[in-house]
Design a protein around this motif. Structure first.
Motif, PDB file in Angstrom:
ATOM      1  N   SER A 170      -3.870 -23.128   5.866  1.00 47.16           N
ATOM      2  CA  SER A 170      -3.784 -22.586   7.071  1.00 47.16           C
ATOM      3  C   SER A 170      -4.910 -21.513   7.444  1.00 47.16           C
ATOM      4  O   SER A 170      -4.825 -21.315   8.692  1.00 47.16           O
ATOM      5  N   THR A 171      -5.612 -21.130   6.791  1.00 45.52           N
ATOM      6  CA  THR A 171      -6.776 -20.440   7.124  1.00 45.52           C
ATOM      7  C   THR A 171      -7.890 -20.647   6.497  1.00 45.52           C
ATOM      8  O   THR A 171      -7.937 -21.129   5.375  1.00 45.52           O
ATOM      9  N   ILE A 172      -9.165 -20.741   7.019  1.00 44.65           N
ATOM     10  CA  ILE A 172     -10.460 -20.950   6.501  1.00 44.65           C
ATOM     11  C   ILE A 172     -11.255 -19.474   6.746  1.00 44.65           C
ATOM     12  O   ILE A 172     -11.145 -18.983   7.775  1.00 44.65           O
ATOM     13  N   VAL A 173     -11.630 -18.704   5.682  1.00 44.97           N
ATOM     14  CA  VAL A 173     -12.144 -17.305   5.847  1.00 44.97           C
ATOM     15  C   VAL A 173     -13.125 -17.388   4.762  1.00 44.97           C
ATOM     16  O   VAL A 173     -13.200 -17.666   3.594  1.00 44.97           O
ATOM     17  N   GLY A 174     -14.106 -16.416   5.418  1.00 44.28           N
ATOM     18  CA  GLY A 174     -15.098 -16.023   4.204  1.00 44.28           C
ATOM     19  C   GLY A 174     -16.310 -15.834   4.904  1.00 44.28           C
ATOM     20  O   GLY A 174     -16.427 -15.449   6.198  1.00 44.28           O
ATOM     21  N   PRO A 175     -17.627 -15.583   4.266  1.00 41.49           N
ATOM     22  CA  PRO A 175     -18.836 -15.305   5.142  1.00 41.49           C
ATOM     23  C   PRO A 175     -19.133 -16.475   6.310  1.00 41.49           C
ATOM     24  O   PRO A 175     -18.737 -17.489   5.956  1.00 41.49           O
ATOM     25  N   GLN A 176     -19.592 -15.745   7.171  1.00 38.61           N
ATOM     26  CA  GLN A 176     -19.738 -16.295   8.506  1.00 38.61           C
ATOM     27  C   GLN A 176     -20.412 -17.894   8.307  1.00 38.61           C
ATOM     28  O   GLN A 176     -20.179 -18.915   8.967  1.00 38.61           O
ATOM     29  N   GLU A 177     -21.645 -17.812   7.819  1.00 43.68           N
ATOM     30  CA  GLU A 177     -22.495 -19.064   7.935  1.00 43.68           C
ATOM     31  C   GLU A 177     -21.613 -20.092   7.171  1.00 43.68           C
ATOM     32  O   GLU A 177     -21.491 -21.164   7.915  1.00 43.68           O
ATOM     33  N   PRO A 178     -21.237 -20.184   5.886  1.00 43.89           N
ATOM     34  CA  PRO A 178     -20.532 -21.370   5.317  1.00 43.89           C
ATOM     35  C   PRO A 178     -19.332 -21.773   5.916  1.00 43.89           C
ATOM     36  O   PRO A 178     -18.851 -22.899   6.206  1.00 43.89           O
ATOM     37  N   VAL A 179     -18.579 -20.671   6.538  1.00 46.61           N
ATOM     38  CA  VAL A 179     -17.219 -20.891   7.391  1.00 46.61           C
ATOM     39  C   VAL A 179     -17.703 -21.757   8.468  1.00 46.61           C
ATOM     40  O   VAL A 179     -16.744 -22.845   8.802  1.00 46.61           O
ATOM     41  N   ARG A 180     -18.620 -21.472   9.353  1.00 46.69           N
ATOM     42  CA  ARG A 180     -18.931 -22.083  10.461  1.00 46.69           C
ATOM     43  C   ARG A 180     -19.521 -23.640   9.962  1.00 46.69           C
ATOM     44  O   ARG A 180     -19.047 -24.699  10.610  1.00 46.69           O
ATOM     45  N   ALA A 181     -20.363 -23.690   9.042  1.00 46.96           N
ATOM     46  CA  ALA A 181     -20.666 -24.947   8.754  1.00 46.96           C
ATOM     47  C   ALA A 181     -19.485 -25.823   8.203  1.00 46.96           C
ATOM     48  O   ALA A 181     -19.692 -27.059   8.421  1.00 46.96           O
ATOM     49  N   PHE A 182     -18.713 -25.339   7.468  1.00 41.85           N
ATOM     50  CA  PHE A 182     -17.449 -25.900   6.981  1.00 41.85           C
ATOM     51  C   PHE A 182     -16.659 -26.532   8.190  1.00 41.85           C
ATOM     52  O   PHE A 182     -16.201 -27.960   8.322  1.00 41.85           O
ATOM     53  N   TRP A 183     -16.499 -25.440   9.195  1.00 41.60           N
ATOM     54  CA  TRP A 183     -15.553 -25.993  10.300  1.00 41.60           C
ATOM     55  C   TRP A 183     -16.184 -27.095  11.202  1.00 41.60           C
ATOM     56  O   TRP A 183     -15.567 -27.919  11.631  1.00 41.60           O
ATOM     57  N   ASN A 184     -17.767 -26.934  11.242  1.00 47.57           N
ATOM     58  CA  ASN A 184     -18.451 -28.047  11.943  1.00 47.57           C
ATOM     59  C   ASN A 184     -18.314 -29.228  11.225  1.00 47.57           C
ATOM     60  O   ASN A 184     -18.116 -30.498  12.047  1.00 47.57           O
ATOM     61  N   GLY A 185     -17.990 -29.363  10.211  1.00 46.42           N
ATOM     62  CA  GLY A 185     -17.703 -30.673   9.274  1.00 46.42           C
ATOM     63  C   GLY A 185     -16.261 -31.245   9.422  1.00 46.42           C
ATOM     64  O   GLY A 185     -16.223 -32.477   9.250  1.00 46.42           O
ATOM     65  N   VAL A 186     -15.086 -30.394   9.666  1.00 45.04           N
ATOM     66  CA  VAL A 186     -13.831 -30.897   9.638  1.00 45.04           C
ATOM     67  C   VAL A 186     -13.270 -30.872  11.135  1.00 45.04           C
ATOM     68  O   VAL A 186     -12.298 -31.310  11.272  1.00 45.04           O
TER      69      VAL A 186
END
Length: 282
Positions: A95-111
């Motif tokens: 329901s949520t993706i949360v954490g340090p900004q850079e890996p969260v952004r990279a993960f979101w870009n992938g999915v």
């Protein structure tokens, strides 16, 4: 256990020591992951999900908590992209993706192309810490809550959650589960509040997770009719004092960049920014 493509595989109890060594490279930022690992022994049935690890030459170099919350741990953008590829194979369960900004952004870009439009994305959230006595005077009336406080405490928790997240925790039949969560924090001694002379709750905050190294605070709330009186500053100073004395030496939290009143409170108390978080909510 064999690793999958890009060296990613689920972790289990035999990996606990390696995981904790990884997470404790940044013990305050990773307090949630450390807490979840130590309280579940990385067993999926207790995690309510999985903990993934990425290995390079047999060494654990990054991890990702995949439960209700998806949280990258010590992950670079490349690690997060590898976790995203694995996540695509199973579809969205979080329901949520949360954490340090850079890996969260990279993960979101992938999915992003497969997981659909999020309800909200908050890309700039200062992560704050304090490891000293509070700079502001404490409120001596802030105390741990008890079961007898639930009549006042629970509605305040619902109001805070709804104001912060944009949807009630009771939506979709979640009342029983959320009430149990609030009661659990009370029973652990992780719930703090101040009540006025007539018994009305005027400030509250909780510890969401804790390790011997740090405790993360959540749910800071002053009801609207009591705002502007300095209750949040004095209340948070008291929480910092109590938590550092009784739970962990460092207190942390993260806050929305646009929440100027809250950021001003934390600055007065003595919190300092140490990282940037991001949150994507569905």
């Amino acid at each position: 256990m064999l690793t999958t493509r890009h060296g990613v595989r689920p972790l289990g109890a035999p990996d606990l020591d390696a995981f904790l060594a990884l997470a404790r490279r940044e013990p305050v930022v990773n307090v949630f992951a450390d807490y979840r690992a130590t309280t579940t022994n990385l067993e999926p049935r207790w995690l309510g999900g999985e903990m993934w690890g990425r290995f390079v030459a047999g060494e654990l170099t990054a991890a990702c908590h995949v439960g209700a919350n998806l949280v990258p741990i010590c992950a670079t953008a490349d690690d997060a992209a590898a976790f995203a590829e694995r996540a695509l194979a199973r579809g969205r369960t979080v329901s949520t993706i949360v954490g340090p900004q850079e890996p969260v952004r990279a993960f979101w870009n992938g999915v992003a192309s497969s997981w659909g439009r999020p309800r909200e994305a908050r890309w700039d959230q200062p992560h704050l810490e304090i490891s000293t006595p509070p700079h502001a005077p404490i409120d001596p009336y802030v105390r741990r809550t008890t079961k007898s406080d639930m009549e006042q405490l629970y509605p305040a928790c619902v109001a805070m959650y709804t104001e912060e997240v944009g949807v009630s925790p009771e939506w979709g039949g979640g009342t029983e589960l959320y009430r149990a969560r609030v009661a659990q924090l009370v029973s652990r001694g992780w719930s703090y509040a101040r009540f006025d002379d007539s018994g009305r709750l005027v400030f509250k905050a909780e510890v969401a997770c804790a390790t011997p190294y740090a405790a993360q605070v959540q749910g800071v709330f002053v009801p609207p009719e009591f705002r502007g009186r300095g209750l949040a500053t004095a209340g948070m100073a008291a929480v910092v004092e109590l938590v550092r004395r009784e739970i962990a030496p460092v207190v942390s939290l993260y806050v929305n960049e646009w929440n100027s009143p809250a950021r001003a409170v934390y600055e007065k108390v003595g919190f300092r920014e140490t990282a940037r978080f991001a949150t994507v909510m569905f």
